[in-house]
Write an enzyme that holds these catalytic residues in place. Structure first.
Site, short mmCIF file in Angstrom:
data_model
loop_
_atom_site.label_atom_id
_atom_site.label_comp_id
_atom_site.label_asym_id
_atom_site.label_seq_id
_atom_site.Cartn_x
_atom_site.Cartn_y
_atom_site.Cartn_z
N SER A 62 -9.48 1.48 3.72
CA SER A 62 -8.77 0.47 2.97
C SER A 62 -9.30 0.44 1.55
CB SER A 62 -8.97 -0.89 3.63
OG SER A 62 -8.68 -1.94 2.74
N ASP B 21 0.77 -1.24 0.00
CA ASP B 21 0.00 0.00 0.00
C ASP B 21 0.81 1.30 0.00
OD1 ASP B 21 -1.68 -2.16 0.53
OD2 ASP B 21 -3.06 -0.95 1.68
#
EC number: 4.2.1.9
Length: 548
Positions: A464, A120
């Site tokens: 997320s 990420d």
């Protein structure tokens, strides 16, 4: 060569002696020195295999006549950091990764770089370093994980997050089988979204973003990237000569077409800033209105990254979008995007047609992300509109306010949140968190309770890439600096209108003025250490949450 300053001339005899101590020969000293930034570690499934990729990259560099020098960067697993204080460290790691690459490249005067991230914040950190350093650079992302399979269906990590509340034998099955091995989580979550952005920007070779971690194709791409970086060094083709404002607009269009993570609206502006390009949130919204959603990937749709790879990957999406893209931009192939796409032919025409819609018959008429503004978010907020059910695109409901993620979890799990409510989680922004945590646990708890189509969630934190439903994040200004979200009280009515891009707090201005007069910033949650330094220098999420 840039590296000559470290190795040429009689005054550099001590430097050459140190190189020879590592087995470097006189012939190698005359060659280009290429840094290989490897973010492998044993915490992150997406990074557990990167040593193999680094070896392939180094082999390619040697084949092409360069000398590879491998070094490491850190990497946080957002999944393991999720739902507790550890998540505060994820976003700050982005700039630390960038800084570490700069330090190694500049201290040793490298001629070029191959960057190897997967997950990420690690991909954005590497891309930011590419822009800051402006060296010949190629990015080799580590590749997605294969989807799991159990109970006669394909699975990924988000299934586990959403279904843990049920417990029992099914949870044990999910836990065992949802994540079958190396790679970034199998849907179009943040890691894979950012890998797609790297390829769309022209900084990865064609096919890299969707080539899976366990696929031999990934090893070949890694080796070819090692070979190509030597050619880029010889041609003096640096990152800023490849990536332009038009490249970023192309990438945003791809982002909209694939329905990428809302975190792209945080990371792409931060990356652009390192290329000296101002990529405003309004650009995301303008291009979203002009670019249809073409690929229905998890978490909003049924497909995993494996399906997109079989359909032709990012190149296939860009081929569909070619009438809307600037085809004159360069790529690390040394060719223009137009020349690269002219060579594209789908290997699996049926999968290509089934997975990637056409401009004429899209999945949704607008792109994946919408930017909402209004009295609750004067500087903007972000929502993945293609993952919101039609009946929740416009919603009005009473606020249920929590001052931290932990408070919200207690409230949601104890039944405080009812259908129709608007959950507000604040003081989780870049400064307030500090660190702008992802609130996947609350959104998953809402989904697990069957409320994802009747309850909205608003936060100055992040989500997320696996989040679905009416979840609006990055609310700016954040609560910690006195933004309107700090003034919301339980029961206040909040209006969400995604088609008209509005997010409003329906409270009289006079009432808000009285609340503002009595508001005081909360005491910092941390004292000392990296988070304290971070909160003092981080900027608004609307500006990419960069450091100043």
């Amino acid at each position: 060569m840039r590296s000559d300053i470290t190795k040429s001339g009689p005054e550099r005899a001590p430097h050459r002696a140190l190189l020879k101590a590592m087995g470097i020969t006189d012939d190698e000293i005359k060659r280009p020195f290429i840094g290989v930034a490897n973010s492998a570690n044993e915490f992150v499934p997406g990074h557990i295999h990167l040593d193999r990729i680094a070896e392939a990259v180094k082999a390619g560099i040697r084949i092409a006549g360069g000398v590879p020098f491998e070094f490491q960067t850190i990497g946080v697993c957002d999944g393991i950091a999720m739902g507790h204080g550890g998540m505060r460290y994820s976003l700050p790691s982005r700039e630390i990764i960038e800084d570490s690459i700069e330090i190694m490249a500049q201290a040793h005067q490298l001629d070029g770089l191959v960057l190897i991230p997967t997950c990420d914040k690690i991909v954005p950190g590497h891309l930011m370093a590419a822009g800051r350093l402006d060296l010949p650079t190629i990015v080799v992302t580590g590749g997605p994980m294969l989807p799991g399979f159990a109970c006669d269906r394909e699975l990924d990590l988000i299934n586990v997050f959403e279904e843990w509340q049920k417990g029992g034998e099914s949870l044990s099955i999910l836990e065992d089988l949802a994540c079958p091995g190396a790679g970034s989580c199998a849907g179009l979550f943040t890691a894979n979204s950012m890998a797609c952005m790297a390829e769309a920007l022209g900084l990865s070779l064609p096919g890299c973003a969707t080539a899976h971690a366990v696929d031999a194709k990934k090893m070949r791409i890694a080796k070819l990237s090692g070979m190509m970086i030597v050619e880029l060094v010889k041609r003096g083709l640096t990152a800023r000569k490849i990536v332009s404002r038009e490249s970023f607009e192309n990438a945003v269009r791809v982002d909209m077409a694939i329905g990428g993570s809302t975190n792209t609206a945080l990371h792409l502006p931060a990356i652009a800033a390192e290329f000296d390009i101002d990529l405003e949130l309004d650009v995301f919204d303008r291009l979203s209105r002009e670019t249809p959603h073409l690929v229905n990937l998890r978490p909003g749709g049924p497909h995993h990254m494996l399906d997109l790879d079989r359909a032709g990957g990012v190149q296939a999406v860009m081929h569909r979008l070619s009438s809307k893209l600037d085809l004159s931009v360069l790529t690390v192939t040394g060719k223009t995007l137009g020349a690269v796409l002219a060579e594209f032919k789908p290997v699996n025409p049926k999968a290509n047609a089934e997975v990637i819609a056409t401009l004429e018959r899209p999945v949704h008429p607008e792109g994946g992300i919408a930017i909402l503004k209004g009295s609750l978010a004067p500087e903007g907020s972000v929502v993945k509109q293609t993952a919101v059910s039609k009946k929740m695109l416009v919603h009005k409901g009473p606020a249920v306010v929590y001052d931290s993620e932990e408070e919200s979890m207690k409230g949601i799990l104890s039944g405080e949140v009812k259908a129709g409510d608007v959950v507000v989680i604040r003081y989780e922004g870049p400064k307030g968190g500090p660190g702008m945590r992802e609130t996947l646990a609350p959104t998953s708890a809402i989904a697990g309770a069957g409320l994802s189509e009747s309850v909205a969630l608003i936060t100055d934190g992040r989500f997320s890439g696996g989040t679905r439903g009416p979840c609006i994040g990055h609310v700016s200004p954040e609560a910690a600096v006195g933004g309107p979200i700090a003034l919301v009280e339980n029961g206040d009515m909040i209006s969400i209108d995604i088609p008209n891009r509005r997010l409003d707090l329906l409270v009289d201005e006079g009432v808000l003025e009285r609340r503002r007069a009595s508001w005081r910033p909360p005491e910092p949650r941390v004292r000392g250490g990296v988070l304290d330094r971070y909160r003092k220098s981080v900027t608004s999420a609307s500006k990419g949450g960069v450091l100043r």
